[in-house]
Design an enzyme around this catalytic site. Structure first.
Site, PDB file in Angstrom:
ATOM      1  CB  SER A   1      26.931  29.467  49.598  1.00 41.15           C
ATOM      2  OG  SER A   1      27.148  28.174  49.063  1.00 41.15           O
TER       3      SER A   1
ATOM      4  CE  LYS B   1      46.184  52.354  40.995  1.00 37.83           C
ATOM      5  NZ  LYS B   1      44.774  51.961  40.839  1.00 37.83           N
TER       6      LYS B   1
ATOM      7  CB  ALA C   1      44.021  48.213  40.943  1.00 38.55           C
TER       8      ALA C   1
END
Length: 514
Positions: free
Chosen positions: A45, A84, A56
């Protein structure tokens, strides 16, 4: 006249309750691997927001994307992602101190031993620098450098594993397009009722506010903390871990992008928790995870807003949670994934990883008929082992803190630890050894970096590390640190490489809140 079209078996049906990162990762994976004999339906919804704390990640996310056949440059453009190399922890050992938990190996093994016993010996006599000087990913991260690195088979230099930062809302939207293009049906609607089979007790259908009924054979609960199916309908039960991890609130706020665009996450300890910093191409994600028993929401918001690198783009959004897990991740014909299965605060970026491994287990145990109790039990046993070991790794950060004089942190240093963690710390204190337990997520390099980074430094080390004389030890330590500095210096800047590889043209209206 007989219809000549071949008729296959009725497609088996899987219904996913909830969208967001967990729902659409599940839908995309099922669409990719289940094939045409399965009918995959996702119900969500637009009235219900998603938590979106999982921006991350850790390197295994690359395996998930590669399994789907996703192009990395396209993925980073679509999600405004960055690379990263690890996580920097600031102020966890003592105020002002920082260390990096970087991906990849620590140093370089020599003979039968890994690197850290040699470092322990050198450190004890003042012959070694900080441990991070001998971790290639940490050296590159602190220099804000990144590139895809390929090594020759005989290279003495290690690999540079990496993960991503990305906008979780955009990732879910990207996977939705992927899944729908491969036959997943999305149904818009709020789930008002969960209908159960009166004889077996299994979930039979979801009844929506519109009155529509969505039936299925296997249901995947991705409804978030509410656990509409696994808890609301089946009353599975929840195992609370608040006695070890007392943070129960988070405030999240995006701010303007700051330079340099660092290739690492930052977790900064605060008076009653910690603050995250996640750099994306179009903004920086920030949040304050804290204990409501030690800090009020207004004070937490003020602290968060006072410690941003750029102008806030919204008001802080409050998230309430309990750390822990469902007593069974698979109950009857419902499999819980993501926040519906359990939650560990995102200190080590494991939220999306737990979704990923849950999906992998679901595919491994995909039923060919009625679900056998033995299969469910095995699924739950593996799920429990994984999340409990991750829990212990996160608890370590809190227990080993050096922030004296703050009630939140003082209490955590004196907590009674889970037995496996207490034994692991005792072994490391006495001998510098870490023994990996089966296929738990975090391996020796991760445990070593956090232990030493937060002040658990053994006074003894493996006796074979004494086979080098002092001159040889000095040469070994110098060779490793200099090689990693030179290797990192050859890499381009993270921002420059990102712009060449995938440069997104983000618009702020596309960004999610977290």
């Amino acid at each position: 006249m007989t219809d000549p079209t071949p008729r296959g078996p009725t497609p088996r049906s899987i219904v996913i309750a909830g969208g967001g990162t967990a729902g659409w990762m599940t839908a995309a994976a099922l669409a990719r691997f289940c094939g045409p004999g399965w009918r995959i339906t996702l119900v969500e919804s637009e009235e219900i927001g998603t938590v979106g704390v999982g921006e991350a990640t850790i390197p295994m996310i690359r395996l998930f994307n590669m399994g789907l056949g996703i192009d990395e440059a396209e993925f980073l453009r679509e999600t405004h992602g960055t690379w990263k190399l690890g996580i920097e922890f600031e102020g966890w050992g003592a105020r002002g101190e920082r260390y990096m938990h970087a991906f990849g190996v620590v140093g370089r093994g020599l003979g039968l031993l890994p690197f850290h016993p040699y470092w322990l010996r050198a450190h004890a006599t003042g012959r070694a620098g900080p441990l991070g000087n001998y971790v290639l990913n940490a050296v590159a991260a602190k220099a804000d450098r990144f590139a895809h690195v390929e090594r020759a088979a005989d290279s003495a230099l290690p690999a540079m594993p990496y993960a991503f930062h990305f906008d979780a809302g955009l990732y879910a939207a990207y996977l939705r397009r992927y899944a729908e293009a491969r036959g997943v049906t999305r149904i818009e609607g709020r789930i008002e009722q969960v209908e159960r089979d009166g004889e077996r007790g299994d979930v039979a259908a979801l009844v929506l506010a519109s009155g529509a009924r969505v039936a299925g054979e296997l249901f995947v609960d991705c409804s978030g903390f509410r656990g509409l199916l696994i808890e609301g309908a089946l009353e599975t039960g929840f195992e609370d871990w608040g006695r070890w991890l007392p943070c129960d609130r988070a405030l999240a706020v995006p701010c303007d992008r700051a330079e340099p665009l660092t290739p690492y996450t930052r977790a900064t300890a605060r008076a009653a928790g910690w603050q995250w910093r996640i750099p994306l191409q179009h903004r920086t994600g920030n949040g304050y995870v804290f204990s409501s028993a030690h800090l009020g929401e207004d004070e937490a918001a003020a602290t968060l807003l006072a410690n941003l690198d750029g102008a806030a783009q919204a008001e802080p959004r409050l998230l309430k949670f309990r750390t822990g897990k469902r007593r069974r991740a698979w109950n009857r014909n419902v499999v819980a994934l993501g926040l519906a299965a359990g939650f560990i605060e995102p200190l080590e970026s494991t939220s999306i990883h737990l979704i990923q491994t849950g999906i992998t287990r679901l595919l491994d145990f995909l039923p060919a008929g009625p679900v056998a109790d033995a299969d469910r039990d095995a699924f739950n046993r593996l799920s429990d082992f994984e999340i409990e070991r991750i829990r212990d790794f996160v608890i370590l950060h809190y227990f080993a803190n050096g922030r004296e004089g703050e009630p939140f942190w003082d209490a955590l240093r004196h907590m009674t630890l889970p037995e496996p963690l207490a034994g692991r710390i005792a072994m490391f204190r006495s001998s510098g050894r870490i023994v990996r337990d089966h296929d738990e997520l975090f391996d020796v390099p991760g445990w070593v970096q956090v232990m030493i980074g937060q002040g658990i430094v053994p006074e003894r080390w493996h006796p074979l590390a004494d086979t080098l004389d002092d001159e040889q030890l000095d040469q070994f330590m110098t060779t490793v640190s200099q090689a990693y500095r030179r290797d990192a210096a050859r890499l381009p800047g993270h921002s420059d490489y990102l712009a060449r590889f995938c440069g997104a043209a983000p618009t702020l209206s596309q960004s999610s809140i977290a």
